[in-house]
Design a protein around this motif. Structure first.
Motif, PDB file in Angstrom:
ATOM      1  N   HIS A 233      34.927  44.889  37.681  1.00 42.78           N
ATOM      2  CA  HIS A 233      33.605  44.928  38.289  1.00 42.78           C
ATOM      3  C   HIS A 233      32.526  44.584  37.292  1.00 42.78           C
ATOM      4  O   HIS A 233      32.681  44.804  36.106  1.00 42.78           O
ATOM      5  CB  HIS A 233      33.340  46.317  38.876  1.00 42.78           C
ATOM      6  N   ARG A 234      31.448  44.058  37.805  1.00 44.11           N
ATOM      7  CA  ARG A 234      30.284  43.854  36.942  1.00 44.11           C
ATOM      8  C   ARG A 234      29.692  45.221  36.614  1.00 44.11           C
ATOM      9  O   ARG A 234      30.012  46.213  37.256  1.00 44.11           O
ATOM     10  CB  ARG A 234      29.256  42.978  37.668  1.00 44.11           C
TER      11      ARG A 234
ATOM     12  N   THR B 267      30.508  43.435  46.645  1.00 39.50           N
ATOM     13  CA  THR B 267      29.153  42.986  46.329  1.00 39.50           C
ATOM     14  C   THR B 267      29.037  41.461  46.407  1.00 39.50           C
ATOM     15  O   THR B 267      29.852  40.752  45.831  1.00 39.50           O
ATOM     16  CB  THR B 267      28.767  43.462  44.910  1.00 39.50           C
ATOM     17  N   ASP B 268      28.034  41.001  47.111  1.00 41.69           N
ATOM     18  CA  ASP B 268      27.720  39.575  47.269  1.00 41.69           C
ATOM     19  C   ASP B 268      28.747  38.806  48.092  1.00 41.69           C
ATOM     20  O   ASP B 268      28.634  37.594  48.240  1.00 41.69           O
ATOM     21  CB  ASP B 268      27.521  38.873  45.912  1.00 41.69           C
TER      22      ASP B 268
ATOM     23  N   GLU C  63      32.898  38.231  37.643  1.00 38.61           N
ATOM     24  CA  GLU C  63      33.905  39.255  37.930  1.00 38.61           C
ATOM     25  C   GLU C  63      35.173  38.629  38.486  1.00 38.61           C
ATOM     26  O   GLU C  63      35.197  37.453  38.813  1.00 38.61           O
ATOM     27  CB  GLU C  63      33.408  40.221  39.015  1.00 38.61           C
ATOM     28  N   MET C  64      36.203  39.438  38.602  1.00 38.56           N
ATOM     29  CA  MET C  64      37.345  39.094  39.456  1.00 38.56           C
ATOM     30  C   MET C  64      37.746  40.387  40.158  1.00 38.56           C
ATOM     31  O   MET C  64      37.329  41.473  39.732  1.00 38.56           O
ATOM     32  CB  MET C  64      38.500  38.501  38.648  1.00 38.56           C
ATOM     33  N   PRO C  65      38.537  40.313  41.244  1.00 39.51           N
ATOM     34  CA  PRO C  65      38.920  41.558  41.920  1.00 39.51           C
ATOM     35  C   PRO C  65      39.578  42.518  40.937  1.00 39.51           C
ATOM     36  O   PRO C  65      40.515  42.139  40.240  1.00 39.51           O
ATOM     37  CB  PRO C  65      39.920  41.079  42.985  1.00 39.51           C
ATOM     38  N   GLY C  66      39.056  43.737  40.856  1.00 39.81           N
ATOM     39  CA  GLY C  66      39.594  44.722  39.922  1.00 39.81           C
ATOM     40  C   GLY C  66      38.763  44.828  38.651  1.00 39.81           C
ATOM     41  O   GLY C  66      38.865  45.807  37.924  1.00 39.81           O
TER      42      GLY C  66
ATOM     43  N   GLN D  59      39.800  44.071  45.848  1.00 36.87           N
ATOM     44  CA  GLN D  59      38.637  44.869  45.443  1.00 36.87           C
ATOM     45  C   GLN D  59      38.788  46.296  45.967  1.00 36.87           C
ATOM     46  O   GLN D  59      38.320  47.247  45.352  1.00 36.87           O
ATOM     47  CB  GLN D  59      37.343  44.238  45.968  1.00 36.87           C
TER      48      GLN D  59
ATOM     49  N   HIS E  23      26.961  47.670  37.100  1.00 40.80           N
ATOM     50  CA  HIS E  23      25.841  47.848  38.011  1.00 40.80           C
ATOM     51  C   HIS E  23      24.624  48.237  37.189  1.00 40.80           C
ATOM     52  O   HIS E  23      24.730  48.877  36.163  1.00 40.80           O
ATOM     53  CB  HIS E  23      26.166  48.895  39.073  1.00 40.80           C
TER      54      HIS E  23
ATOM     55  N   PHE F 113      28.869  47.890  47.964  1.00 40.88           N
ATOM     56  CA  PHE F 113      29.191  48.429  46.648  1.00 40.88           C
ATOM     57  C   PHE F 113      30.502  47.869  46.105  1.00 40.88           C
ATOM     58  O   PHE F 113      30.631  47.607  44.919  1.00 40.88           O
ATOM     59  CB  PHE F 113      29.247  49.958  46.724  1.00 40.88           C
TER      60      PHE F 113
ATOM     61  N   GLU G 296      23.385  44.876  47.716  1.00 42.40           N
ATOM     62  CA  GLU G 296      22.240  45.751  47.602  1.00 42.40           C
ATOM     63  C   GLU G 296      21.010  44.845  47.671  1.00 42.40           C
ATOM     64  O   GLU G 296      21.065  43.738  47.158  1.00 42.40           O
ATOM     65  CB  GLU G 296      22.302  46.515  46.269  1.00 42.40           C
TER      66      GLU G 296
END
Ligand SMILES: [Fe+2]
Lengths: 219, 279
Positions: free
Chosen positions: A203-204, B116-117, A198-201, B229, A206, B113, B122
Motif C-alpha cells: 500500500h501507499r 483506493t483510486d 503500489e501493487m496489490p499487497g 488488495q 496514507h 480505503f 477519498e
C-alpha cells in the motif's frame, strides 16, 4: 520499451516501480500468468526460454532478468540510481542485486504456494525466507551505523528496488514482518519516494493525519 | 453442535477448463477430495474414502458436495445471455473463514480505503442509503450507489456506480453492477468460495460481462488486483471465524448487508466457519 507483465508478480512490479521512479514510460503487455500459464506458452518461451516473466524488450535488446532491467532503466534515465560509483558502494549494489534472487526463491515461492497453490515445501520456504529477512534487517542496521538509510548507499539505488517487493510481500507467504524494525523504516522511506507506485499487497503511505490541536492555556 | 446444514450445499472445487485425467487433490470442509476429468470428458469428484461425490458443472467451475444437495445449484440467468464474456479469474487461497471472504465482498465501505483510486477514493467515502431484503430465501442488497474513479475495466473516468448484491448460497455471492458500455444491463461478478477448512478457503472469482474491447488478460488482472488488495486484510481479521453473535461487532449503515447475511446464516444453521456464542 515493452514489458511483459503480470500485475501480481513482485518481479514485474520491480520494473514498473523503477520505471515510475525514473520517469520512463513502459508499454505494458499483460501476460495471463494465472490461471492461463501464458508464460509457458510457445510465443513467450520463444522470447524467454526460462519461461519466466518479466521480459523487457527495447528494440533488439531482450532482458529476462529483473535486476538487469533495473540497471538498464537506471543507466538510461537516472544513473544516480546505480549508486555513487565508489568501489565499496558498487560492490554493495551488486551484492544486493544478486542477493535479491534468494528472496525470490524463498519468500516469493512461499507466496506462490500460499496464494496461488503452487507446489513447494512451505515450512522449508518460510525458513529460508526468514533467514533472508534477517540478513536484510542486519544489512540495514549496519548501514544505519554508517549513517545510511538504504541498502547500498545513503540514497535509494537499484539494490533497494530489487529487494523491496518480495520483502514487503512476505506476509502473503505467511511470514510476518513484525520482528524487523529496520525493514519497516526502510519500507516507509521507499514508499514515501516521489512517484512511488503500489501493487496489490503493497500500500501507499496514507497521508498522516494532522497532529491533534491542543487548546492553548487550558488549566 | 448438530449436523451443520452447510454439508448439503454445493461448493466450487475447480475450474472445469483446467481439469485433467490426473486429477487435482484438494479439500472440502476438512475432507480430502480429488477432482478429475474421466475418460468421457466429464468431471468426477471423489471423497476421502473413495466414494463418488455429487457433481455439477456450471459457471466455468466444477461443483460438489459432501452431503446430499436438496436442490440444484442457484441460477444466474445472465450466464445464459448471448454476447456476454465469461471470465474464469482463477483460484486465490486465503487464510480466513469462507464466510469472512463472502462478508468482505459484501462490504462497500472499504472501497475507498482498500481499493483506493480503483473502486473508491477519498474523500468520496460516504455510503448512501440502500435497501437490504430477503428475496426467495436469498440475501439481496439493492440501490447501492457509490462514486468510483474506475468502476470497471471498460470505464474511463469516475462515475457513480449502482450495485446489487446477492447471496444465494452460504459461501457464494453475486455482484451486479451498472455496465458502462451497456446502460440498462448489469455486469455480473461473482465470488465462489470453496471451504477447505473453517479458517482456510480457496476463492474462485468469476465474471459475466458485456465488454467487447478489453482483452481477457486485462479483465483477469483487473479482478485479481482487486481481490488481492482484499486478501491481506482478510488474513488479518480477528477473530478468524465469523462471529454470528450480533453483539460482537457494532454495525454501521454500510454493514446492513453483513448483518442480514449473518442473520441468514444463523437462521439456516450455516455455521461452518462461524464463531457462535457459548451456549
Ligand atoms: Fe474489496
Amino acid at each position: 520499451m515493452k514489458l511483459y507483465d503480470y500485475i501480481l508478480s513482485p518481479s514485474c512490479y520491480k520494473v514498473r516501480l523503477m520505471a515510475a521512479l525514473t520517469d520512463v514510460k513502459l508499454d505494458i503487455r499483460p501476460v495471463d500468468f494465472h490461471p492461463g500459464a501464458e508464460h509457458r506458452g510457445a510465443a513467450l518461451m520463444d522470447l524467454n526460454p526460462a519461461g519466466s516473466i518479466p521480459i523487457l524488450e527495447d528494440g533488439d535488446l531482450i532482458l529476462t532478468e529483473s535486476s538487469a532491467m533495473l540497471v538498464y532503466l537506471a543507466a538510461r534515465a537516472a544513473p544516480e540510481w546505480l549508486g555513487s560509483g565508489t568501489t565499496e558502494e558498487t560492490a554493495r549494489v551488486q551484492q544486493w542485486l544478486s542477493f535479491s534472487n534468494r528472496l525470490t526463491t524463498s519468500l516469493g515461492a512461499a507466496r506462490l504456494h500460499e496464494m496461488l497453490l503452487r507446489p513447494g515445501d512451505i515450512t522449508e520456504l518460510q525458513m529460508h525466507g526468514i533467514a533472508a529477512l534477517r540478513e536484510v534487517e542486519a544489512g540495514l542496521v549496519e548501514q544505519g551505523v554508517r549513517g545510511m538509510r538504504f541498502l547500498a548507499s545513503d540514497r535509494p539505488t537499484v539494490a533497494d528496488i530489487a529487494c523491496f517487493p518480495y520483502v514487503a510481500l512476505a506476509p502473503d507467504g505467511g511470514v510476518s514482518l513484525d520482528p524487523y524494525p529496520a525493514i519497516r523504516l526502510w519500507s516507509r522511506a521507499l514508499r514515501s519516494l516521489e512517484n512511488f507506485i503500489e501493487m496489490p499487497g503493497i500500500h501507499r503511505l496514507h497521508e498522516l493525519k494532522p497532529a491533534p490541536y491542543i487548546e492553548p492555556g487550558g488549566a | 453442535m448438530t449436523h451443520d446444514a452447510m454439508i448439503d450445499e454445493w461448493y466450487p472445487v475447480g475450474l472445469f477448463s483446467k481439469l485433467d485425467a490426473g486429477g487435482r487433490k484438494t479439500a472440502l470442509m476438512g475432507e480430502p477430495i480429488d477432482v478429475a476429468r474421466d475418460a468421457e470428458g466429464n468431471a468426477r469428484v471423489t471423497g476421502g474414502n473413495g466414494r463418488p461425490l455429487p457433481v455439477c458443472v456450471r459457471y466455468g467451475h466444477v461443483w460438489s458436495s459432501l452431503g446430499a444437495p436438496q436442490k440444484a445449484l442457484f441460477a444466474i440467468p445472465e450466464a445464459d445471455q448471448a454476447g456476454r464474456r465469461f471470465v474464469d479469474v482463477g483460484v486465490v487461497r486465503v487464510r480466513c473463514s469462507p464466510l469472512r471472504a463472502v462478508e468482505n465482498f459484501l462490504d462497500i465501505a472499504h472501497f475507498p480505503f482498500v481499493h483506493t483510486d480503483i473502486l473508491g477514493a477519498e474523500p468520496h467515502t460516504e455510503v448512501q442509503n440502500y435497501k437490504v431484503e430477503i428475496r426467495e430465501d436469498e440475501v439481496w442488497a439493492t440501490q447501492v450507489k457509490f462514486y468510483q474513479p474506475q468502476a470497471a475495466k471498460s470505464a474511463s473516468g469516475g462515475i457513480t456506480t449502482e450495485y446489487m448484491y446477492r447471496v444465494p448460497a452460504p459461501t457464494c455471492a453475486v455482484l451486479y453492477k451498472t455496465c458502462p458500455p451497456r446502460p440498462g444491463e448489469w455486469d455480473v461478478i461473482t465470488l465462489f468460495v470453496q471451504p477447505l477448512a473453517e479458517d482456510l478457503c480457496d476463492v474462485w472469482p468469476w465474471m459475466a460481462l458485456y465488454d467487447d474491447t478489453t482483452t481477457l488478460t486485462d479483465l483477469i488482472h483487473f479482478q485479481q488486483t482487486i481481490f488481492l488488495q482484499d486478501r491481506s486484510i482478510l488474513e488479518n481479521q480477528i477473530p478468524r471465524l465469523l462471529p454470528l453473535d450480533p453483539g460482537m461487532e457494532i454495525p454501521t449503515r454500510a454493514d446492513l448487508t453483513s448483518v442480514a447475511y449473518r442473520r441468514w446464516l444463523k437462521r439456516h444453521d450455516y455455521t461452518y466457519g462461524a464463531q457462535l456464542v457459548a451456549q
